[in-house]
Design an enzyme around this catalytic site. Sequence first.
Site, PDB file in Angstrom:
ATOM      1  N   GLY A  69      20.561  23.477 -27.122  1.00 51.03           N
ATOM      2  CA  GLY A  69      19.197  23.586 -26.618  1.00 51.03           C
ATOM      3  C   GLY A  69      18.689  22.323 -25.961  1.00 51.03           C
ATOM      4  O   GLY A  69      18.029  22.371 -24.913  1.00 51.03           O
ATOM      5  N   THR A  70      18.982  21.168 -26.542  1.00 48.41           N
ATOM      6  CA  THR A  70      18.489  19.908 -25.987  1.00 48.41           C
ATOM      7  C   THR A  70      19.063  19.656 -24.599  1.00 48.41           C
ATOM      8  O   THR A  70      18.322  19.380 -23.648  1.00 48.41           O
ATOM      9  CB  THR A  70      18.823  18.733 -26.924  1.00 48.41           C
ATOM     10  OG1 THR A  70      18.044  18.854 -28.122  1.00 48.41           O
ATOM     11  CG2 THR A  70      18.510  17.404 -26.266  1.00 48.41           C
ATOM     12  N   GLN A 179      13.541  29.247 -29.620  1.00 51.56           N
ATOM     13  CA  GLN A 179      13.044  29.864 -30.853  1.00 51.56           C
ATOM     14  C   GLN A 179      12.805  31.359 -30.731  1.00 51.56           C
ATOM     15  O   GLN A 179      12.760  32.061 -31.732  1.00 51.56           O
ATOM     16  CB  GLN A 179      11.754  29.174 -31.312  1.00 51.56           C
ATOM     17  CG  GLN A 179      11.967  27.831 -31.986  1.00 51.56           C
ATOM     18  CD  GLN A 179      12.780  27.931 -33.267  1.00 51.56           C
ATOM     19  OE1 GLN A 179      12.840  28.965 -33.921  1.00 51.56           O
ATOM     20  NE2 GLN A 179      13.445  26.839 -33.628  1.00 51.56           N
ATOM     21  N   SER A 199      19.766  28.552 -27.244  1.00 50.18           N
ATOM     22  CA  SER A 199      20.752  27.832 -28.053  1.00 50.18           C
ATOM     23  C   SER A 199      21.519  28.804 -28.930  1.00 50.18           C
ATOM     24  O   SER A 199      20.954  29.774 -29.454  1.00 50.18           O
ATOM     25  CB  SER A 199      20.054  26.784 -28.921  1.00 50.18           C
ATOM     26  OG  SER A 199      20.984  26.074 -29.717  1.00 50.18           O
ATOM     27  N   SER A 200      22.796  28.537 -29.118  1.00 50.42           N
ATOM     28  CA  SER A 200      23.691  29.430 -29.852  1.00 50.42           C
ATOM     29  C   SER A 200      23.388  29.500 -31.346  1.00 50.42           C
ATOM     30  O   SER A 200      23.300  30.583 -31.926  1.00 50.42           O
ATOM     31  CB  SER A 200      25.141  28.978 -29.637  1.00 50.42           C
ATOM     32  OG  SER A 200      26.018  29.573 -30.560  1.00 50.42           O
ATOM     33  N   HIS A 201      23.223  28.348 -31.993  1.00 50.67           N
ATOM     34  CA  HIS A 201      23.154  28.357 -33.457  1.00 50.67           C
ATOM     35  C   HIS A 201      21.868  28.947 -34.005  1.00 50.67           C
ATOM     36  O   HIS A 201      21.759  29.227 -35.198  1.00 50.67           O
ATOM     37  CB  HIS A 201      23.388  26.946 -34.024  1.00 50.67           C
ATOM     38  CG  HIS A 201      22.273  25.979 -33.793  1.00 50.67           C
ATOM     39  ND1 HIS A 201      21.392  25.608 -34.783  1.00 50.67           N
ATOM     40  CD2 HIS A 201      21.904  25.298 -32.689  1.00 50.67           C
ATOM     41  CE1 HIS A 201      20.531  24.722 -34.298  1.00 50.67           C
ATOM     42  NE2 HIS A 201      20.822  24.524 -33.034  1.00 50.67           N
ATOM     43  N   THR A 237      34.839  18.956 -20.961  1.00 53.64           N
ATOM     44  CA  THR A 237      35.664  20.150 -21.090  1.00 53.64           C
ATOM     45  C   THR A 237      34.868  21.260 -21.778  1.00 53.64           C
ATOM     46  O   THR A 237      34.241  21.039 -22.817  1.00 53.64           O
ATOM     47  CB  THR A 237      36.929  19.841 -21.919  1.00 53.64           C
ATOM     48  OG1 THR A 237      37.666  18.804 -21.268  1.00 53.64           O
ATOM     49  CG2 THR A 237      37.807  21.070 -22.061  1.00 53.64           C
ATOM     50  N   CYS A 324      14.877  18.452 -35.263  1.00 53.58           N
ATOM     51  CA  CYS A 324      15.166  17.442 -34.245  1.00 53.58           C
ATOM     52  C   CYS A 324      14.180  16.280 -34.281  1.00 53.58           C
ATOM     53  O   CYS A 324      14.379  15.280 -33.611  1.00 53.58           O
ATOM     54  CB  CYS A 324      15.144  18.071 -32.856  1.00 53.58           C
ATOM     55  SG  CYS A 324      16.412  19.336 -32.631  1.00 53.58           S
TER      56      CYS A 324
END
Length: 393
Positions: A69-70, A179, A199-201, A237, A324
């Site tokens: 996300g950041t 969110q 964001s994935s998590h 990568t 964060c």
Amino acid sequence: MIYCDYAATAPMSDIALEVYQEIAKNFYGNASSLHDAGGKAKNILEQSRAIIAKIFLAKPRQIVFTSGGTESNLLAIDTLMRASDIKGKKHIISSEAEHSSIYYYLKTLAKNEEIEVTFLPIHPNGQINSKELIDAIQPNTCLVSIQHVNSETGSIQPIKTISNYLKHTKIYFHSDAVQSFGKIDISSILSYVDCITVSSHKVSGPKGVGAIYFDSKVILSPHPVMTNHEHGLRPGTVDVPAIAAFSAAAVQACNQVIENSKHLSYIREVFIKKLKEHDIPLQPLTSSDQCPSIVGCIANNIQGDYAMLSYNRYGIHISTGSACSLGYAEIPRSIFPFISNKEEGKRYIRFSFSHLTTEQDILTIIEVSIKIFNPIKEERIHNEKKINWQGTS
């Protein structure tokens, strides 16, 4: 254990873990390599891109994968500024409640005199004021960046209304949906923004992966520093197994988002109702438009960190703010419209739920809350009686 910090992160889902292991074991080639192993990894990468693109009703070339996300937020802002045809020093409008990744990045750019920034205040209803947004627009305004859902209060910003004020301008509109993605249906805002970051998590995928959706009208010009991944926008990568797992988790979350949103609304309703029924001194923060997965509260006569540790002793994991920002030990900027002073801000705690949170979890949290707060209430009543007795003697 009862986990109530899903706004910080979520455990990986079974499907995400299965996909990650499968791809990491069998498609380990570098997606940029020209041999067959690299080609197979590249195919998985592009399949994953197409899956995320379908969620956003977009074409695969409109999706850029990142490390989270950041980076998504920083890269989105940087790319949109470069895509703007406004010449000279540019102006950006954002809000005081943005995630730290955006807020401090814009602060740094403004401090270095690279751009001008206007941070709009958040009002007691949890939202920005549309008139203040209009008044803030300047001839050199190139970008408006307003989050969809706030991570501390759950307040939902009026994305459609903001977009209506921008549609006849050349101003790009970015929204941080980290969110909201997978928690509430974001399809309603897709046609109103030029860029969305996720964001994935947060949706039970692996950590270290994120994505940006760009509207097709945005020109994705390569980064000035010669990079060769993701349309030339970033180096490094590409983590194909993590991206594939992210796409699997995202599909699962978004396919169930309506059902999960109803469940979250019910869980939130039960939680707040029980707080009132048992006279537990936790005041929930409420907004005009609210994401049901987040319940920020102000505790009465107890510091937020003490409350968090007290719950932790009973195996209940909550938070005192955005993960964060915790290293800065500061009161979340987003809660200031809801409090009278900084002392109240120090008593802020956050419960954040998911589709895995059960009604029984809520009832257990209430039982533990009674154990935590009853001694404090009894001590306060005793002290008040003591003061009154001394005053009448």
